[in-house]
Design an enzyme around this catalytic site. Structure first.
Site, mmCIF file in Angstrom:
data_model
loop_
_atom_site.group_PDB
_atom_site.id
_atom_site.type_symbol
_atom_site.label_atom_id
_atom_site.label_comp_id
_atom_site.label_asym_id
_atom_site.label_seq_id
_atom_site.Cartn_x
_atom_site.Cartn_y
_atom_site.Cartn_z
ATOM 1 N N HIS A 130 38.126 36.672 51.233
ATOM 2 C CA HIS A 130 37.042 36.274 50.329
ATOM 3 C C HIS A 130 36.619 34.859 50.708
ATOM 4 C CE1 HIS A 130 35.153 35.053 46.496
ATOM 5 N NE2 HIS A 130 35.109 36.340 46.165
ATOM 6 N N ASP A 208 46.305 34.620 48.408
ATOM 7 C CA ASP A 208 45.272 34.935 47.418
ATOM 8 C C ASP A 208 45.632 36.280 46.802
ATOM 9 O OD1 ASP A 208 43.055 35.735 45.983
ATOM 10 O OD2 ASP A 208 41.612 35.466 47.618
ATOM 11 N N GLN A 211 43.145 40.107 43.908
ATOM 12 C CA GLN A 211 42.935 41.555 43.885
ATOM 13 C C GLN A 211 44.231 42.340 43.802
ATOM 14 O OE1 GLN A 211 40.016 43.194 43.722
ATOM 15 N NE2 GLN A 211 38.854 41.282 43.691
ATOM 16 N N LYS A 234 40.475 39.269 36.358
ATOM 17 C CA LYS A 234 40.744 40.491 37.124
ATOM 18 C C LYS A 234 42.004 41.193 36.635
ATOM 19 C CE LYS A 234 38.496 38.545 41.209
ATOM 20 N NZ LYS A 234 37.185 39.204 41.050
ATOM 21 N N CYS A 372 31.112 38.459 48.792
ATOM 22 C CA CYS A 372 31.693 37.156 49.170
ATOM 23 C C CYS A 372 32.640 37.311 50.354
ATOM 24 C CB CYS A 372 32.401 36.512 47.991
ATOM 25 S SG CYS A 372 31.303 36.071 46.636
#
Length: 415
Positions: A130, A208, A211, A234, A372
Site C-alpha cells: 500500500h 503492515d 489487512q 478495518k 493505493c
C-alpha cells in the site's frame, strides 16, 4: 454443501448479522450487499454501545484529571490498551502506541528509524505494498540519502523469494517494510520465513498488518518483528484510531514524531524531556472514545474462534472462485495459493469504475481504482481493478448475488 460452507453455516451467520445494524440497510431500493470490507469493515452494536456509553457516562480528558470522570475515562482508555496488548501478545502496554491509523504509525516508525540510516543504505519494500508503506520510506530516503529497493512478486501475486533473497544479500540492506496481507490481491505473505531471514541479516522489520488483523490474530512475540501496525476501522472498530506495536528497547531509543501535550515529562525554554513509554509517542489529547471502541471490537471478536471465522471466510472465497467462469470476460488479478477473502478483477471492455457504479445500482458495494497500490497496478499493466472483499458476516447468497449482477452487466454490454 462443501465442508467449508458447512463450517461457515455452523457459526450462525444470520444471528451474527443482527449484531451489525448497517447490514439491514437498503441501497437504491435493494438490500445492501457490503463487499468493501478491505477498505473499512462495518461495526457491531457492541462497538457503537461502548462508545455511546463512554460519551454519556465517562467522557473526560485522561491521566491528569483530578476528578471522577477523569478517572473513569483513564480506566477505560488504558483498559483498551491492555486489550490490544493481549490481542497482539505484546510483552507490555509500553509497546502499544495509539495512533490515528496505520499510515501515521508507519510514519512514526520511519521518522524514528531515519537516524539509523546513512547515504546508500537500503530500505526493502515489496511490489504489493500500500502507498502508506512506500511513501513514508521515500520521504525518509530523500532526507537521509537511503534508497528504496523493491522486492518483486510472481504473476500469481506472491512474493518472489529469489528477489527477496537477492535484496537481502546486499550489505547495505537496513530495513524490511512489508505487508502481512495484500490489500489488492489478498495474498498472505509467508511472514515468519521472511522475518527470520531479515532478522538473521540484522535488519529492522516493520509489518503492515492493516489487512491481516480482520482475518488473523497476530502474535508479535512469535513473529519476533520489531514493529507491527494496524488500523481500528478495518478490525470492525472506529475510524481515527490505530496501533503501533514497537519493541520497547527500540521505542525507547527512537525520537518522537510530534511534540506537545502528553508526550512531555518536563518543559523549559532551554530543554524538553520526553515522557515514558507509551506516552512519549502520543502527543496531544488522545482518541479516547475511539480506543474504547477498538477495545470493544476486539472483545466482540473474542467470543468466536478465529479459526471458525477464517473457515467461514474461506468458504466465501471458494464460492467466488467457482463462479468466476460464469462471467465471460472476467479475469481475477492475484491467484496466490494462500489468500484472505479478497478478489480483485477486471472485465473485458469495462472500466472498473463503471463496474462499481453498476453494482451499486443493484445494492452491491465494492471498491474500484488503484487501491493505493500504483506500483502493483503498473506490474499488472492495468489502471485499476474492481475489488470485492468479504468479511465473516457476509453470506454465500451475497456471493451469488455479486456474480448474478456481474452476469447482468456483462450481458448488458455484450448486446
Amino acid at each position: 454443501m462443501t465442508d467449508l460452507a458447512a463450517a461457515g453455516k455452523a457459526l450462525d451467520i444470520t444471528r451474527i448479522r443482527q449484531d451489525f445494524p448497517i447490514l439491514s440497510e437498503t441501497v437504491n431500493g435493494k438490500p445492501l450487499v457490503y463487499l468493501d470490507n478491505g477498505a473499512s469493515a462495518q461495526k457491531p452494536t457492541a462497538v457503537l454501545d461502548a462508545m455511546d456509553h463512554y460519551f454519556r457516562t465517562s467522557h473526560s480528558n485522561v491521566h491528569r484529571g483530578a476528578h471522577t470522570l477523569g478517572d473513569r475515562a483513564t480506566t477505560l482508555f488504558e483498559g483498551a490498551r491492555e486489550t490490544v496488548r493481549s490481542f497482539l501478545n505484546a510483552r507490555s502496554t509500553n509497546e502499544v502506541i495509539w495512533t490515528r491509523g496505520t499510515t501515521e504509525a508507519i510514519n512514526v516508525v520511519a521518522n524514528g528509524l531515519a537516524e539509523t540510516l546513512s547515504e546508500g543504505d537500503e530500505i526493502l519494500v515489496s511490489r504489493m505494498e500500500h502507498h502508506a508503506n512506500i511513501v513514508p520510506w521515500q520521504m525518509i530516503a530523500e532526507r537521509t540519502g537511503a534508497v528504496i529497493r523493491p522486492i518483486e512478486i510472481t504473476p500469481a501475486g506472491e512474493i518472489d523469494e529469489s528477489s527477496f533473497d537477492g535484496r537481502l544479500a546486499s550489505d547495505r540492506a537496513r530495513i524490511l517494510a512489508i505487508t502481512h496481507v495484500s490489500n489488492v490481491l489478498g495474498t498472505v505473505v509467508p511472514l515468519e520465513r521472511l522475518l527470520t531471514k531479515a532478522r538473521e541479516r540484522g535488519l529492522y522489520t516493520v509489518v503492515d498488518g492493516a489487512q491481516a488483523v480482520p482475518h488473523y490474530q497476530p502474535d508479535v512475540q512469535a513473529l519476533a518483528c520489531d514493529f507491527y501496525v494496524f488500523s481500528g476501522h478495518k478490525l470492525f472498530g472506529p475510524t481515527g484510531i490505530g496501533v503501533l506495536y514497537g519493541r520497547e528497547t527500540l521505542m525507547e531509543a527512537m525520537p518522537p514524531l510530534q511534540g506537545g501535550g502528553e508526550m512531555i515529562e518536563r518543559v523549559s525554554f532551554e530543554k524538553t524531556t520526553w515522557n515514558t513509554l507509551p506516552y512519549k509517542f502520543e502527543a496531544g489529547t488522545p482518541p479516547v472514545a475511539e480506543a474504547v471502541g477498538l477495545g470493544a471490537a476486539i472483545d466482540y471478536l473474542g467470543q468466536f474462534s478465529r479459526e471458525s471465522l477464517e473457515t467461514a471466510e474461506q468458504a466465501l472465497l471458494q464460492r467466488a472462485n467457482e463462479l468466476v467462469e460464469t462471467v465471460p470476460g472476467l479475469s481475477v488479478i492475484g491467484t496466490a495459493t494462500h489468500k484472505v477473502p479478497v478478489m480483485s478483477f477486471k472485465m473485458e471492455g469495462l472500466h472498473p469504475s463503471d463496474i462499481g457504479t453498476l453494482l451499486d445500482q443493484q445494492g452491491i458495494a465494492i471498491r474500484t481504482g488503484h487501491h493505493c497500490a500504483m506500483p502493483l497496478m503498473d506490474y499488472y499493466g492495468v489502471p485499476g481493478t474492481a475489488r470485492a472483499s468479504f468479511a465473516f458476516y457476509n453470506t454465500l447468497d451475497e456471493v451469488e448475488q455479486l456474480f448474478q449482477a456481474l452476469q447482468k452487466i456483462q450481458r448488458l454490454f455484450a448486446e
